[in-house]
Design an enzyme around this catalytic site. Structure first.
Site, PDB file in Angstrom:
ATOM      1  CE  LYS A  75      11.299   5.969  -0.752  1.00 16.39           C
ATOM      2  NZ  LYS A  75      10.424   5.030  -0.250  1.00 16.39           N
ATOM      3  CB  SER A 150      11.441   4.867   3.548  1.00 14.67           C
ATOM      4  OG  SER A 150      10.804   4.488   2.392  1.00 14.67           O
ATOM      5  CB  SER A 174       7.542   3.875   2.730  1.00 19.67           C
ATOM      6  OG  SER A 174       8.452   3.365   3.595  1.00 19.67           O
TER       7      SER A 174
END
Ligand code: GLN
Length: 474
Positions: A75, A150, A174
């Site tokens: 990420k 997210s 997330s």
């Protein structure tokens, strides 16, 4: 598509039926073929190929690490030395990491291969990956739907076969929520199990690195490599790290499981999710587990507590992005104060600005006690109540998300509606305990449903073992 687990791949690598180079090339081809999904912000093709060749040599010489040839995506909130990092935000345009996050360093030390940087909601703020400065990530199962957020890019990359495993971050769900939307396993370990060094902060007392994979074995193996004490992060636990991959409890073990009436009977829950969970609960009972419905008396306080404290921490953490030393700087500024204002207004997206404002408000002198102090007290009460439940039960079972993957744009005009999507996932972060989302059937549109299990502090072994048993049962 049929995916292999890392132990299966490793066997082929060790027996010479497959090379890391082939693996990397296959993943790069998928990344290219599915670039419309917008899962990656940078692809480190050349570097990954170079590493693959080196690791192939090590495998031949029987000197390869524990994760040799494991192709990992990260990420865009995790530092990878000499590679860009920008939290999917314009404000970090041009920023290059100067060091490796501890988790990244530990992956590299065991010969994992990092294939690229993945799209996400800006600084991890969002539940649909629609808050990225680089556009939304599309769900590979239905391109008109969100990936979840997210860590949407990290989820879709594993879902579509662009990498074997992804590292995401989970501050309020997330990792688990996008895992549920994409039909994957998503683990958020205990707060303090994995070092946060090199993880760009959103809300430091909640932030936690998490793992996406198709198989429990892969999650267990990655966790045992990246978890554990770290001189660079004093909040990491010094408790020894179990060899999760070898120590998963037997599938025959019987447990006591609690379900919260407010979650499994919730009116906001999509009927197919309710049915899928009820079906699993029935099977668990038939197999001799005890499943009981209980009330969680502080239920209505969980989401507000999260959104007060997370925004307060965000407003403080994000104050460092001012355009002075690195990242984006507004070309319109003519004095110091306009430099700050213009840089931050132009550099941050709408949702991040909203959170900074909310957080600044709850920390302001007149409201500090009414909101921030109060929420801290409630957080402690929630954690104490959870600990009480874990003195009686092994697990809490609940949905990961009230719905399956929704349509792009469906909730993006109403922030409160979007915050409500986090109803079930923030509880584990507020309490600091480990939680996992595993696939549990599909809805009428063929979209995956996520089942969530929560356990007491540092019970990842039990959590992974029981998840495996449930996956085997479905
Ligand atoms: N959706 C939650 C939020 O927007 C959780 C985000 C996260 O876990 N990073 O805050």
């Amino acid at each position: 598509m049929q995916f292999l687990s890392y132990p299966q791949i490793r066997k082929q690598l060790d027996e010479g039926q497959l090379t890391c180079l082939e693996l990397v090339k296959n993943h790069l081809a998928v990344i290219e073929r599915k670039s419309n999904l917008n899962a990656f912000l940078s692809i480190y093709g050349d570097k990954a190929i170079e590493q693959a060749k080196l690791i192939d040599e090590k495998i031949k010489n029987r000197k390869a690490g524990k994760l040799a040839g494991l192709v990992v995506g990260i990420k865009d909130l995790l530092c990878y030395k000499d590679h860009p990092l920008q939290g999917a935000s314009k404000i970090l345009n041009g920023f290059i990491s100067q060091f490796n996050a501890t988790a990244i360093q530990r992956l590299l030390d065991e010969d994992a291969i990092i294939i690229g940087r993945q799209n996400c909601d800006e600084f991890g703020m969002g539940s649909s990956n629609e808050n990225s400065a680089f556009g939304p990530v599309l769900n590979d199962l239905d391109n008109s739907r969100v990936s979840g957020g997210s860590s949407g890019g990290s989820a879709v990359a594993v879902q579509a076969g662009m990498c074997q495993v992804s590292l995401g971050t989970d501050t309020g769900g997330s990792v688990r929520q996008p895992a549920a939307f994409c039909g994957l396993i998503g683990l958020k370990p205990t707060y303090s199990r994995i070092s946060r060094y090199g993880l760009a902060a959103y809300a430091s007392s909640f932030d936690c690195i998490g793992i996406f994979a198709h198989y429990i074995e892969d999650v267990a193996l990655v966790l045992e490599v990246i978890a554990g004490a770290d001189a660079m992060d004093s909040t990491v636990s010094r408790l020894p790290v179990p060899a999760y991959s070898n120590e998963l409890p037997s599938a025959n073990k019987k447990y006591k499981i609690a379900c919260f009436n407010d979650s499994i009977e919730s009116n906001s829950l999509q009927p197919e999710i309710k049915a899928a969970l009820a079906g699993t609960i029935e099977k668990l009972k038939q197999q001799g587990h005890v499943v009981e419905s209980i009330d969680f008396p502080l239920n209505e306080y969980v989401l507000p507590t999260y959104y007060i404290l997370a925004t307060a921490e965000a407003s403080s953490n994000l104050s460092r992005y001012d355009g002075v030393r690195y990242g984006y700087r507004s070309p319109q500024a003519n004095d110091l104060s306009s430099l700050y204002k213009k840089t931050r207004s132009e550099g941050f997206g709408k949702e991040v600005q909203r959170r900074i404002l909310l957080g600044t408000f709850v920390l302001s002198a007149s409201y500090y006690d009414a909101y921030y102090t109060q929420a801290q007290k409630v957080r402690r009460m929630i954690r104490n109540k959870m600990k009480e439940i874990f003195s009686l039960y092994d697990f809490i079972l609940m949905p990961t998300s009230p719905t399956t993957a929704f349509k792009l744009g469906e909730h993006s005009s109403d922030p409160v509606e979007m915050y409500l999507a986090d109803l079930f996932s923030v509880q584990a972060n507020v309490a600091g305990i480990p939680a996992i989302s595993i696939p549990c059937g599909k809805d009428k549109n063929g979209l995956p449903i996520g089942l969530q299990l929560l356990a007491d502090d540092f019970e990842e072994c039990k959590l992974l073992g029981f998840s495996k048993a449930i996956l085997g049962m479905n």
